[in-house]
Write an enzyme that holds these catalytic residues in place. Structure first.
Site, PDB file in Angstrom:
ATOM      1  N   ASN A  33       0.944  -1.350  -0.096  1.00 43.04           N
ATOM      2  CA  ASN A  33      -0.079  -0.047  -0.115  1.00 43.04           C
ATOM      3  C   ASN A  33       0.902   1.311   0.059  1.00 43.04           C
ATOM      4  O   ASN A  33       0.398   2.351  -0.267  1.00 43.04           O
ATOM      5  CB  ASN A  33      -0.959   0.054   1.085  1.00 43.04           C
ATOM      6  N   TYR A  34       2.020   1.284   0.448  1.00 43.97           N
ATOM      7  CA  TYR A  34       2.914   2.337   0.323  1.00 43.97           C
ATOM      8  C   TYR A  34       4.247   1.848  -0.188  1.00 43.97           C
ATOM      9  O   TYR A  34       5.540   1.791   0.825  1.00 43.97           O
ATOM     10  CB  TYR A  34       3.160   3.087   1.671  1.00 43.97           C
TER      11      TYR A  34
ATOM     12  N   LYS B 184      13.608  -5.629  -0.366  1.00 39.35           N
ATOM     13  CA  LYS B 184      12.528  -6.869  -0.790  1.00 39.35           C
ATOM     14  C   LYS B 184      11.335  -6.108  -1.097  1.00 39.35           C
ATOM     15  O   LYS B 184      10.632  -6.017  -0.170  1.00 39.35           O
ATOM     16  CB  LYS B 184      12.481  -8.092  -0.225  1.00 39.35           C
TER      17      LYS B 184
ATOM     18  N   ASP C 276      11.015 -16.689   2.919  1.00 40.30           N
ATOM     19  CA  ASP C 276      11.737 -17.384   4.002  1.00 40.30           C
ATOM     20  C   ASP C 276      13.227 -17.305   3.801  1.00 40.30           C
ATOM     21  O   ASP C 276      14.065 -17.261   4.741  1.00 40.30           O
ATOM     22  CB  ASP C 276      11.311 -18.705   4.139  1.00 40.30           C
TER      23      ASP C 276
ATOM     24  N   GLY D  45       1.073  -7.800   6.895  1.00 39.45           N
ATOM     25  CA  GLY D  45       0.154  -8.455   7.610  1.00 39.45           C
ATOM     26  C   GLY D  45       0.658  -9.695   8.599  1.00 39.45           C
ATOM     27  O   GLY D  45       1.800  -9.570   9.083  1.00 39.45           O
ATOM     28  N   ASP D  46      -0.043 -10.838   8.607  1.00 39.43           N
ATOM     29  CA  ASP D  46       0.231 -11.848   9.533  1.00 39.43           C
ATOM     30  C   ASP D  46       1.664 -12.488   9.145  1.00 39.43           C
ATOM     31  O   ASP D  46       2.328 -13.151   9.871  1.00 39.43           O
ATOM     32  CB  ASP D  46      -0.726 -12.881   9.694  1.00 39.43           C
TER      33      ASP D  46
ATOM     34  N   GLU E 267       5.853  -3.814  11.684  1.00 42.28           N
ATOM     35  CA  GLU E 267       4.424  -3.011  11.786  1.00 42.28           C
ATOM     36  C   GLU E 267       3.577  -3.871  11.324  1.00 42.28           C
ATOM     37  O   GLU E 267       3.579  -4.208   9.840  1.00 42.28           O
ATOM     38  CB  GLU E 267       4.474  -1.502  11.228  1.00 42.28           C
TER      39      GLU E 267
ATOM     40  N   CYS F 239      -3.155   0.825   7.121  1.00 46.86           N
ATOM     41  CA  CYS F 239      -3.118  -0.004   8.231  1.00 46.86           C
ATOM     42  C   CYS F 239      -3.859   0.967   9.436  1.00 46.86           C
ATOM     43  O   CYS F 239      -4.475   0.680  10.411  1.00 46.86           O
ATOM     44  CB  CYS F 239      -1.497  -0.300   8.808  1.00 46.86           C
TER      45      CYS F 239
ATOM     46  N   GLU G 104      -9.855  -7.245  10.058  1.00 46.98           N
ATOM     47  CA  GLU G 104      -9.487  -5.891   9.256  1.00 46.98           C
ATOM     48  C   GLU G 104      -9.806  -6.352   7.493  1.00 46.98           C
ATOM     49  O   GLU G 104      -9.210  -7.132   7.118  1.00 46.98           O
ATOM     50  CB  GLU G 104      -8.097  -5.897   9.396  1.00 46.98           C
TER      51      GLU G 104
HETATM   52  N1  LIG Z   1       1.034  -1.678  10.212  1.00 52.22           N
HETATM   53  C1  LIG Z   1       1.501  -1.139   9.090  1.00 52.22           C
HETATM   54  O1  LIG Z   1       2.116  -0.122   8.953  1.00 52.22           O
HETATM   55  C2  LIG Z   1       0.884  -1.682   7.914  1.00 52.22           C
HETATM   56  C3  LIG Z   1       0.010  -3.076   7.730  1.00 52.22           C
HETATM   57  N2  LIG Z   1      -0.331  -3.601   6.833  1.00 52.22           N
HETATM   58  C4  LIG Z   1      -0.962  -4.747   6.727  1.00 52.22           C
HETATM   59  O2  LIG Z   1      -0.671  -5.559   5.697  1.00 52.22           O
HETATM   60  C5  LIG Z   1      -1.624  -6.498   5.103  1.00 52.22           C
HETATM   61  C6  LIG Z   1      -1.477  -6.275   3.610  1.00 52.22           C
HETATM   62  O3  LIG Z   1      -0.420  -5.855   3.154  1.00 52.22           O
HETATM   63  P1  LIG Z   1       0.195  -7.022   2.179  1.00 52.22           P
HETATM   64  O4  LIG Z   1       1.404  -6.082   1.498  1.00 52.22           O
HETATM   65  O5  LIG Z   1      -0.646  -7.896   1.457  1.00 52.22           O
HETATM   66  O6  LIG Z   1       0.813  -8.010   3.295  1.00 52.22           O
HETATM   67  P2  LIG Z   1       1.947  -9.155   3.262  1.00 52.22           P
HETATM   68  O7  LIG Z   1       2.007  -9.466   4.732  1.00 52.22           O
HETATM   69  O8  LIG Z   1       1.287 -10.073   2.505  1.00 52.22           O
HETATM   70  O9  LIG Z   1       3.233  -8.799   2.356  1.00 52.22           O
HETATM   71  C7  LIG Z   1       3.749  -7.671   2.922  1.00 52.22           C
HETATM   72  C8  LIG Z   1       5.315  -8.085   2.383  1.00 52.22           C
HETATM   73  O10 LIG Z   1       5.785  -9.069   2.867  1.00 52.22           O
HETATM   74  C9  LIG Z   1       6.178  -9.920   1.671  1.00 52.22           C
HETATM   75  N3  LIG Z   1       6.467 -11.452   2.008  1.00 52.22           N
HETATM   76  C10 LIG Z   1       5.310 -12.452   1.573  1.00 52.22           C
HETATM   77  N4  LIG Z   1       5.589 -13.489   2.144  1.00 52.22           N
HETATM   78  C11 LIG Z   1       6.736 -13.200   2.739  1.00 52.22           C
HETATM   79  C12 LIG Z   1       7.426 -14.268   3.605  1.00 52.22           C
HETATM   80  N5  LIG Z   1       7.246 -15.678   3.653  1.00 52.22           N
HETATM   81  N6  LIG Z   1       8.776 -13.700   4.223  1.00 52.22           N
HETATM   82  C13 LIG Z   1       9.136 -12.513   3.913  1.00 52.22           C
HETATM   83  N7  LIG Z   1       8.164 -11.594   3.127  1.00 52.22           N
HETATM   84  C14 LIG Z   1       7.158 -12.124   2.752  1.00 52.22           C
HETATM   85  C15 LIG Z   1       5.305  -9.432   0.580  1.00 52.22           C
HETATM   86  O11 LIG Z   1       5.969  -9.838  -0.743  1.00 52.22           O
HETATM   87  P3  LIG Z   1       5.231 -10.231  -1.903  1.00 52.22           P
HETATM   88  O12 LIG Z   1       4.192  -8.955  -2.425  1.00 52.22           O
HETATM   89  O13 LIG Z   1       5.817 -10.693  -3.088  1.00 52.22           O
HETATM   90  O14 LIG Z   1       3.996 -11.338  -1.253  1.00 52.22           O
HETATM   91  C16 LIG Z   1       5.353  -8.003   1.003  1.00 52.22           C
HETATM   92  O15 LIG Z   1       6.614  -7.366   0.561  1.00 52.22           O
HETATM   93  C17 LIG Z   1      -2.569  -5.992   6.019  1.00 52.22           C
HETATM   94  O16 LIG Z   1      -3.011  -6.875   6.930  1.00 52.22           O
HETATM   95  C18 LIG Z   1      -2.401  -4.705   6.602  1.00 52.22           C
HETATM   96  O17 LIG Z   1      -3.014  -4.221   7.820  1.00 52.22           O
HETATM   97  C19 LIG Z   1      -0.227  -2.880   5.542  1.00 52.22           C
HETATM   98  C20 LIG Z   1       0.477  -1.752   5.541  1.00 52.22           C
HETATM   99  C21 LIG Z   1       0.735  -1.064   6.556  1.00 52.22           C
HETATM  100  O1  LIG Z   2       0.997   1.422   5.812  1.00 50.10           O
HETATM  101  C1  LIG Z   2       0.224   2.057   6.264  1.00 50.10           C
HETATM  102  O2  LIG Z   2      -1.196   2.061   5.822  1.00 50.10           O
HETATM  103  C2  LIG Z   2       0.622   3.250   7.094  1.00 50.10           C
HETATM  104  O3  LIG Z   2       1.834   2.997   7.406  1.00 50.10           O
HETATM  105  C3  LIG Z   2      -0.228   4.431   7.242  1.00 50.10           C
HETATM  106  O4  LIG Z   2       0.114   5.516   6.755  1.00 50.10           O
HETATM  107  P1  LIG Z   2      -0.763   6.769   6.661  1.00 50.10           P
HETATM  108  O5  LIG Z   2      -1.433   6.869   8.076  1.00 50.10           O
HETATM  109  O6  LIG Z   2       0.162   7.926   6.364  1.00 50.10           O
HETATM  110  O7  LIG Z   2      -1.775   6.531   5.674  1.00 50.10           O
END
Ligand SMILES: NC(=O)C1=CN([C@@H]2O[C@H](COP(=O)(O)OP(=O)(O)OC[C@H]3O[C@@H](n4cnc5c(N)ncnc54)[C@H](OP(=O)(O)O)[C@@H]3O)[C@@H](O)[C@H]2O)C=CC1
Ligand SMILES: O=C(O)[C@H](O)COP(=O)(O)O
Length: 495
Positions: free
Chosen positions: A168-169, A191, A229, A245-246, A263, A297, A390
């Site tokens: 998302n960013y 990455k 991994d 995410g998770d 995060e 997020c 979420e």
């Molecule tokens: N707290 C925060 O600041 C934020 C939290 N989020 C959370 O993230 C989720 C959505 O974002 P999303 O990008 O889909 O999240 P993901 O956790 O699916 O992916 C995040 C990153 O991890 C990479 N990744 C995937 N699998 C692995 C692995 N096994 N080991 C290491 N890296 C891996 C992804 O690569 P690839 O794309 O190649 O799979 C991507 O670069 C939502 O749950 C949201 O809440 C999102 C933004 C900000």
């Molecule tokens: O990844 C996210 O969603 C953020 O870290 C949120 O950033 P923002 O509050 O500036 O949108």
């Protein structure tokens, strides 16, 4: 696209990876497709790096680190300012890529790039001051000691930092990790997320063009499910800075003695008290809940409204939601297609569950492929998935509460605890509520937000480990090293 980015792209139109100061193509000839969320068709491709290539990338980062750590702080800060200027000068093509690969509305996409330039500059300034400071301790403050020992502590780099941002960013959450890591004398392997890999890769060209020494920043592309991994458990990684995410939870469980900056997800609660300014609350719920189609997020993800004002609040939020434009990111629509078909299906699952359990649809649910119309759902109850999970989409649940304590209990019962917000005109109540809400940050009378980017940003419970924000990220990218001077006799300065 423009000359600045030409060498980032291979002759067959595939984005290259970056290792040891050079843009390269994988020897495997395998690529990963990036789908345009608006069409579900491939818009870009990136290299699928092999394990051998990942090893070579880490070798380059490891080899470059001592030299980079010896580069004077003022020079590292100079690099940051150069990179920031180059990013801003060449912002538009990067913003265009964000529009195409993550369907970010056009204006927000440009803002992301400019904000990232500002973040890098600020990190240069802040790092220059903060990282130059250490601590001097004398021994006679401890019981039984005299002043014969002087302890000098300084902040030293961790080594090689693996930075993994989410879709998302892809630019901003990459630089929020890269800039503090580099300022602190570490080298970096980035990455990028697959959706967002083109713009994140383009961003690295600003570091390349600024003349950063070879190996200081490297980019490994490929699917997280394939190389994730291998990257996170690589023996040459000294810290993982991750947003997503998770996945972050499993990275921690699989990993070893490596520091983590995590995060993760959020279910940011918005408590609206009976005495709140309802117009202000409604405006913030609409902006905070639906901007970038709820894929932040820090988006408001559940509203907990005092029963007395709930009708008025729902009516005002409804009006705001109905005013949101729905369409394509190129046209700068407020609501654009969500990131993928699987994400849209997940969101729909939450909506259907609420529907089956008799929630009230204040605005109707409507979907065309990945485009989901902004949906407002009232009378949500605790047995509905959307009360807890979420959506990461433009869907807002409202729970009506009889007592404010019920709202606090709901907020604190969720394992996701990133941010939250509350609306009241009573400053005493605001402080009490903020203290009672167990989440990383509570905003009073405004929607949750990460920025300004020097503010601390952290999640409690399953929402994270450590803290971000420029200042805290700088602190997380160093370890403390001490030298103790042992004198042959106590020595005192008497003034
Ligand atoms: N707290 C925060 O600041 C934020 C939290 N989020 C959370 O993230 C989720 C959505 O974002 P999303 O990008 O889909 O999240 P993901 O956790 O699916 O992916 C995040 C990153 O991890 C990479 N990744 C995937 N699998 C692995 C692995 N096994 N080991 C290491 N890296 C891996 C992804 O690569 P690839 O794309 O190649 O799979 C991507 O670069 C939502 O749950 C949201 O809440 C999102 C933004 C900000
Ligand atoms: O990844 C996210 O969603 C953020 O870290 C949120 O950033 P923002 O509050 O500036 O949108």
């Amino acid at each position: 696209m423009g000359g600045f980015y030409d060498e980032v792209i291979a002759s067959n139109g595939v984005y290259k990876f970056y290792s040891d100061g050079e843009w390269k193509e994988t020897t495997s000839s395998r690529t990963v497709k990036i789908l345009n969320p608006s069409t579900n068709e491939a818009v870009y491709q990136v290299q699928a790096c092999t394990r051998d290539e990942v090893d070579t990338i880490f070798d380059a980062a490891k080899a470059a680190q001592p030299g980079w750590a010896k580069t004077p702080l003022w020079k590292r800060a100079d690099y940051m300012h150069k990179v920031a200027a180059l990013m801003k000068e060449n912002a538009q093509p990067m913003a265009n890529a964000l529009v195409k690969e993550i369907a970010k509305p056009a204006k927000d996409a440009l803002t992301e790039v400019i904000r990232s330039g500002d973040l890098i500059s600020y990190t240069g300034e802040e790092g220059l001051r903060r990282l130059g400071e250490g601590k001097m301790l004398v021994s006679d403050s401890y019981p039984g000691q005299d002043r014969s020992k002087i302890c000098l502590s300084q902040k030293v780099p961790l080594g090689v930092i693996l930075c993994i941002p989410p879709f998302n960013y892809p630019v901003n959450l990459a630089v929020s990790k890269i800039a503090p890591a580099l300022m602190a004398g570490n080298t970096v392997v980035l990455k990028p997320p697959t959706q967002g890999a083109a713009s994140a890769t383009m961003m690295c060209q600003a570091f390349h063009k600024a003349g950063l020494p070879k190996g200081v920043l490297n980019v490994a592309t490929g699917k997280g499910s394939e190389i994730g991994d291998y990257l996170t458990t690589h023996p040459k990684v000294n810290c993982v800075s991750f947003t997503g995410g998770d996945t972050g939870i499993s990275i921690c469980k699989k990993g070893g003695m490596t520091p983590y900056q995590m995060e993760l997800g959020g279910k940011d609660a918005c408590i609206v008290c009976a005495d709140a300014d309802i117009d202000l609350a409604a405006k913030n719920i609409v902006k905070g809940g639906y901007s970038y189609s709820g894929q932040r997020c820090t988006a408001v993800k559940v509203v907990l409204a005092a029963e007395e004002i709930a009708d008025e609040l729902v009516a005002k939020v409804k009006k705001g939601v109905e005013g949101l434009s729905v369409g394509m990111p190129e046209d700068d629509a407020a609501i654009t297609p969500v990131i993928s078909e699987s994400s849209a299906n997940f969101i729909e699952g939450l909506v259907r569950d609420a529907e089956a359990k008799n929630a009230t649809f204040v605005t109707p649910y409507k979907r065309e492929k990945n485009l989901i119309w902004p949906t407002l759902i009232d009378n949500v109850t605790a047995d509905m998935r959307i009360a807890w999970e979420e959506p990461f989409g433009p869907v807002m649940p409202i729970i009506r509460v009889k007592k404010i304590q019920d709202a606090i209990d709901h907020c604190n019962s969720n394992n996701l605890a990133l941010q939250g917000c509350l609306f009241t005109k009573d400053i005493n109540l605001a402080i009490r509520l903020s203290d009672a809400m167990s989440s990383g940050t509570i905003q009073v009378n405004a929607a949750p937000a990460r920025g300004p980017d020097h503010f601390p940003f952290q999640g409690f419970r399953d929402s994270g480990i450590g803290s971000q924000g420029i200042q805290n990220s700088l602190e997380m990218m160093v370890k403390v090293k001490t030298t103790v001077l042992n004198l042959d006799q106590p020595s005192y300065t008497v003034g």
